[in-house]
Structure formats: C-alpha cells, structure tokens
Design a protein around this motif. Structure first.
Motif, PDB file in Angstrom:
ATOM      1  N   PRO A  99      12.537   4.305 -13.883  1.00 24.38           N
ATOM      2  CA  PRO A  99      11.512   3.457 -13.275  1.00 24.38           C
ATOM      3  C   PRO A  99      10.126   4.098 -13.272  1.00 24.38           C
ATOM      4  CG  PRO A  99      12.832   4.485 -11.573  1.00 24.38           C
ATOM      5  CD  PRO A  99      13.455   4.852 -12.893  1.00 24.38           C
ATOM      6  N   THR A 100       9.123   3.253 -13.212  1.00 26.67           N
ATOM      7  CA  THR A 100       7.740   3.681 -13.026  1.00 26.67           C
ATOM      8  C   THR A 100       7.358   3.333 -11.601  1.00 26.67           C
ATOM      9  OG1 THR A 100       7.145   3.406 -15.346  1.00 26.67           O
ATOM     10  CG2 THR A 100       5.356   3.257 -13.748  1.00 26.67           C
ATOM     11  N   GLN A 101       6.748   4.279 -10.892  1.00 29.83           N
ATOM     12  CA  GLN A 101       6.364   4.048  -9.504  1.00 29.83           C
ATOM     13  C   GLN A 101       4.847   4.026  -9.348  1.00 29.83           C
ATOM     14  OE1 GLN A 101       8.417   7.023  -9.962  1.00 29.83           O
ATOM     15  NE2 GLN A 101      10.384   6.402  -9.117  1.00 29.83           N
ATOM     16  N   ASP A 102       4.365   2.960  -8.679  1.00 28.02           N
ATOM     17  CA  ASP A 102       2.972   2.889  -8.243  1.00 28.02           C
ATOM     18  C   ASP A 102       2.987   3.280  -6.774  1.00 28.02           C
ATOM     19  OD1 ASP A 102       2.310   1.852 -10.744  1.00 28.02           O
ATOM     20  OD2 ASP A 102       2.545  -0.213 -10.072  1.00 28.02           O
ATOM     21  N   ILE A 103       2.244   4.316  -6.426  1.00 28.93           N
ATOM     22  CA  ILE A 103       2.280   4.863  -5.068  1.00 28.93           C
ATOM     23  C   ILE A 103       0.878   4.836  -4.474  1.00 28.93           C
ATOM     24  CG2 ILE A 103       2.795   6.920  -3.677  1.00 28.93           C
ATOM     25  CD1 ILE A 103       4.729   7.742  -6.022  1.00 28.93           C
ATOM     26  N   VAL A 104       0.772   4.330  -3.238  1.00 24.44           N
ATOM     27  CA  VAL A 104      -0.484   4.339  -2.495  1.00 24.44           C
ATOM     28  C   VAL A 104      -0.206   4.989  -1.147  1.00 24.44           C
ATOM     29  CG1 VAL A 104      -2.238   2.910  -1.367  1.00 24.44           C
ATOM     30  CG2 VAL A 104      -1.415   2.289  -3.635  1.00 24.44           C
ATOM     31  N   VAL A 105      -1.112   5.870  -0.721  1.00 24.08           N
ATOM     32  CA  VAL A 105      -0.951   6.591   0.544  1.00 24.08           C
ATOM     33  C   VAL A 105      -2.172   6.330   1.415  1.00 24.08           C
ATOM     34  CG1 VAL A 105      -0.680   8.868   1.608  1.00 24.08           C
ATOM     35  CG2 VAL A 105       0.413   8.388  -0.594  1.00 24.08           C
ATOM     36  N   ASN A 106      -1.916   6.004   2.678  1.00 25.82           N
ATOM     37  CA  ASN A 106      -2.980   5.814   3.662  1.00 25.82           C
ATOM     38  C   ASN A 106      -2.880   6.951   4.677  1.00 25.82           C
ATOM     39  OD1 ASN A 106      -4.725   5.062   5.694  1.00 25.82           O
ATOM     40  ND2 ASN A 106      -3.910   2.996   5.917  1.00 25.82           N
ATOM     41  N   ARG A 107      -3.970   7.712   4.813  1.00 26.70           N
ATOM     42  CA  ARG A 107      -3.996   8.842   5.747  1.00 26.70           C
ATOM     43  C   ARG A 107      -4.923   8.554   6.933  1.00 26.70           C
ATOM     44  NH1 ARG A 107      -3.408  12.367   0.944  1.00 26.70           N
ATOM     45  NH2 ARG A 107      -1.550  13.622   1.269  1.00 26.70           N
ATOM     46  N   SER A 108      -4.964   7.308   7.379  1.00 31.45           N
ATOM     47  CA  SER A 108      -5.839   6.973   8.500  1.00 31.45           C
ATOM     48  C   SER A 108      -5.380   7.627   9.804  1.00 31.45           C
ATOM     49  CB  SER A 108      -5.946   5.450   8.683  1.00 31.45           C
ATOM     50  OG  SER A 108      -4.673   4.893   8.933  1.00 31.45           O
ATOM     51  N   GLU A 109      -4.085   7.909   9.914  1.00 31.79           N
ATOM     52  CA  GLU A 109      -3.563   8.625  11.074  1.00 31.79           C
ATOM     53  C   GLU A 109      -3.257  10.052  10.638  1.00 31.79           C
ATOM     54  OE1 GLU A 109       0.167   8.354  14.170  1.00 31.79           O
ATOM     55  OE2 GLU A 109      -0.465   6.519  13.159  1.00 31.79           O
ATOM     56  N   PRO A 110      -4.090  11.025  11.033  1.00 28.58           N
ATOM     57  CA  PRO A 110      -3.921  12.410  10.556  1.00 28.58           C
ATOM     58  C   PRO A 110      -2.517  12.954  10.831  1.00 28.58           C
ATOM     59  CG  PRO A 110      -5.990  12.165  11.750  1.00 28.58           C
ATOM     60  CD  PRO A 110      -5.232  10.891  11.939  1.00 28.58           C
ATOM     61  N   GLY A 111      -1.948  13.558   9.794  1.00 31.22           N
ATOM     62  CA  GLY A 111      -0.626  14.161   9.899  1.00 31.22           C
ATOM     63  C   GLY A 111       0.521  13.171   9.757  1.00 31.22           C
ATOM     64  N   HIS A 112       0.224  11.875   9.680  1.00 30.80           N
ATOM     65  CA  HIS A 112       1.263  10.855   9.567  1.00 30.80           C
ATOM     66  C   HIS A 112       0.886   9.830   8.499  1.00 30.80           C
ATOM     67  CE1 HIS A 112       3.340  12.406  13.059  1.00 30.80           C
ATOM     68  NE2 HIS A 112       2.180  12.468  13.677  1.00 30.80           N
ATOM     69  N   PRO A 113       0.960  10.208   7.221  1.00 28.24           N
ATOM     70  CA  PRO A 113       0.587   9.268   6.162  1.00 28.24           C
ATOM     71  C   PRO A 113       1.559   8.086   6.077  1.00 28.24           C
ATOM     72  CG  PRO A 113       1.538  11.260   5.221  1.00 28.24           C
ATOM     73  CD  PRO A 113       1.410  11.495   6.690  1.00 28.24           C
ATOM     74  N   MET A 114       0.995   6.945   5.705  1.00 31.44           N
ATOM     75  CA  MET A 114       1.800   5.751   5.441  1.00 31.44           C
ATOM     76  C   MET A 114       1.873   5.616   3.934  1.00 31.44           C
ATOM     77  SD  MET A 114       3.386   3.498   7.230  1.00 31.44           S
ATOM     78  CE  MET A 114       4.243   1.976   6.905  1.00 31.44           C
ATOM     79  N   VAL A 115       3.089   5.457   3.404  1.00 37.77           N
ATOM     80  CA  VAL A 115       3.311   5.450   1.963  1.00 37.77           C
ATOM     81  C   VAL A 115       3.766   4.053   1.544  1.00 37.77           C
ATOM     82  CG1 VAL A 115       4.582   6.500   0.048  1.00 37.77           C
ATOM     83  CG2 VAL A 115       3.944   7.888   2.039  1.00 37.77           C
ATOM     84  N   TYR A 116       3.174   3.552   0.464  1.00 42.73           N
ATOM     85  CA  TYR A 116       3.544   2.251  -0.115  1.00 42.73           C
ATOM     86  C   TYR A 116       3.944   2.505  -1.559  1.00 42.73           C
ATOM     87  CZ  TYR A 116       0.851   0.707   3.908  1.00 42.73           C
ATOM     88  OH  TYR A 116       0.370   0.527   5.181  1.00 42.73           O
ATOM     89  N   VAL A 117       5.101   1.987  -1.958  1.00 44.91           N
ATOM     90  CA  VAL A 117       5.607   2.237  -3.313  1.00 44.91           C
ATOM     91  C   VAL A 117       6.091   0.931  -3.937  1.00 44.91           C
ATOM     92  CG1 VAL A 117       7.253   3.563  -4.700  1.00 44.91           C
ATOM     93  CG2 VAL A 117       6.481   4.468  -2.512  1.00 44.91           C
ATOM     94  N   VAL A 118       5.744   0.746  -5.210  1.00 43.70           N
ATOM     95  CA  VAL A 118       6.360  -0.307  -6.014  1.00 43.70           C
ATOM     96  C   VAL A 118       7.009   0.411  -7.186  1.00 43.70           C
ATOM     97  CG1 VAL A 118       6.048  -2.379  -7.398  1.00 43.70           C
ATOM     98  CG2 VAL A 118       4.632  -2.023  -5.371  1.00 43.70           C
ATOM     99  N   SER A 119       8.333   0.360  -7.231  1.00 39.51           N
ATOM    100  CA  SER A 119       9.067   0.989  -8.308  1.00 39.51           C
ATOM    101  C   SER A 119       9.631  -0.116  -9.185  1.00 39.51           C
ATOM    102  CB  SER A 119      10.193   1.856  -7.758  1.00 39.51           C
ATOM    103  OG  SER A 119      10.891   2.492  -8.802  1.00 39.51           O
ATOM    104  N   ARG A 120       9.314  -0.064 -10.477  1.00 39.39           N
ATOM    105  CA  ARG A 120       9.775  -1.127 -11.365  1.00 39.39           C
ATOM    106  C   ARG A 120      10.565  -0.535 -12.522  1.00 39.39           C
ATOM    107  NH1 ARG A 120       4.446  -0.546 -11.814  1.00 39.39           N
ATOM    108  NH2 ARG A 120       3.573  -0.059 -13.841  1.00 39.39           N
ATOM    109  N   THR A 121      11.589  -1.284 -12.886  1.00 38.19           N
ATOM    110  CA  THR A 121      12.437  -0.846 -13.983  1.00 38.19           C
ATOM    111  C   THR A 121      12.778  -2.047 -14.842  1.00 38.19           C
ATOM    112  OG1 THR A 121      14.467   0.355 -14.554  1.00 38.19           O
ATOM    113  CG2 THR A 121      14.574  -1.083 -12.644  1.00 38.19           C
ATOM    114  N   ILE A 122      13.029  -1.780 -16.100  1.00 39.63           N
ATOM    115  CA  ILE A 122      13.425  -2.840 -17.029  1.00 39.63           C
ATOM    116  C   ILE A 122      14.931  -2.762 -17.182  1.00 39.63           C
ATOM    117  CG2 ILE A 122      13.232  -3.689 -19.375  1.00 39.63           C
ATOM    118  CD1 ILE A 122      10.365  -2.484 -19.372  1.00 39.63           C
ATOM    119  N   PRO A 123      15.642  -3.840 -16.780  1.00 36.06           N
ATOM    120  CA  PRO A 123      17.109  -3.791 -16.835  1.00 36.06           C
ATOM    121  C   PRO A 123      17.647  -3.745 -18.256  1.00 36.06           C
ATOM    122  CG  PRO A 123      16.335  -5.903 -15.926  1.00 36.06           C
ATOM    123  CD  PRO A 123      15.141  -5.081 -16.273  1.00 36.06           C
TER     124      PRO A 123
END
Length: 193
Positions: free
Chosen positions: A169-193
């Motif tokens: 799979p290929t992963q698109d990852i976005v991280v939000n560090r608005s709260e110091p020390g506690h990042p919020m992670v967003y991932v879209v992982s896509r694969t071709i069956p």
C-alpha cells in the motif's frame, strides 16, 4: 367385450384377515399423516427460518458497508496488516473507515498519540519524522470529503506520502501538532487488489 384379469388365489397357508377396525384405520392414517408432515414440514420450516436469517444478515452487512464516515474504534488486525498501518498502543480518538471497489481499496484511519508513538508509527510504515514536510497536506480533497476531515484548523500541519511498489500500500499521512506532545495523525492507505 372387456378382458378380465385373472385373480390371484389366496394362499391356503395364510389365514383370512378380519376386516380392519375403523378406529385402527383412523390411527394408521393419522400416523401416516404425522410422518408426512414431519418429513416435509420440518425441513421446509427450517429452510424458511434459514432464508430469513440470511436475508437479515445481508441487510445488516448492507447497512454496515453503506455507512459513510469514520467508525470509532480500531480497525481489525487484518486490516492494519493489509494496509500496513501500525497504530501505536495507547492511542486515543482512534477511528477508521474502509472503502473497496474493483480498482482500489482504501483504509482511512485517525488517531492521537505521543511524539514517541508518532516516531514508532512512522518507523513502522518505513518513514521517518524528518520526512514530514511542514504545511504539506498530502491527503487530497476527495479523500477528505469521504470521511469529513478538514485540515484548515490550527496547526502546525505536516505531511508525507509513503509510496511503495504494488501490491504494497501507499500511505498519505498528515500530522497535526496543535496540541504539543500529542500529535493527531490522519492516514489514507490505499492498495490495488
């Protein structure tokens, strides 16, 4: 002129049977009817119940998979392994959503973690924290709309695309560090069956 068939003579060794008692005939016919009902009715009833359960199960699955948006909770281990998303233990606000079609399958995942958890996650997918580019929102508008993510709030934001050769799979990852020390992670992982 009609031809008549010869009658078979009774055996001289066989005694004559008395005529059947009406009560005995009724019991015999009732028993025969009961056996027929049991042999036909029970399997037919089982088939009706089974068909209803199967139909209800299909409706449940249809409702589950026609839902849009994230589902609170962890994706299954199989999903995490297939899409190569090693969510760190003790993560918070974990939610996911999976889409499948004949061309591409996607798993959308979000979770809150610690800086050490983020480093472990990135290492688990084969990337490093240094690969994150500041203000780079790598998850496209289409994928954001599918699950209702909006990456316009307070940041800082950073992102990366971890490309791999098919079928990995290929992963698109976005991280939000608005709260110091506690990042919020967003991932879209896509694969071709």
């Amino acid at each position: 002129m009609t031809a008549s068939l010869p009658r078979q003579a009774t055996s001289p060794d066989e005694p004559d049977r008395p005529p059947e008692d009406p009560r005995h005939r009724f019991r015999r016919r009732a028993l025969t009817l009961l056996i027929i009902v049991l042999l036909i009715g029970v399997p037919a009833g089982y088939l009706v119940i089974s068909a209803n359960q199967s139909r209800d199960s299909g409706k449940d699955k249809e409702e589950k998979y026609s839902a849009t948006g994230l589902t609170a909770g962890w994706p299954s281990r199989v999903q995490r392994r297939l899409y190569q998303i090693p969510i760190p233990g003790r993560s918070t606000d974990v939610a996911y959503y999976e889409t499948n079609n004949w061309k591409t399958s996607r798993l959308y995942v979000q979770f809150g973690t610690t800086e050490a958890g983020l480093d472990g996650f990135l290492k688990g997918v084969g990337a490093k924290a240094d690969n994150l580019k500041k203000d780079d929102i790598t998850i496209g508008d289409r994928d954001q709309k599918v699950v209702g993510w909006e990456f316009g709030g307070p940041g800082p934001w950073s992102g990366l695309v971890h490309k791999q050769k098919d079928p990995a799979p290929t992963q698109d990852i976005v991280v939000n560090r608005s709260e110091p020390g506690h990042p919020m992670v967003y991932v879209v992982s896509r694969t071709i069956p």
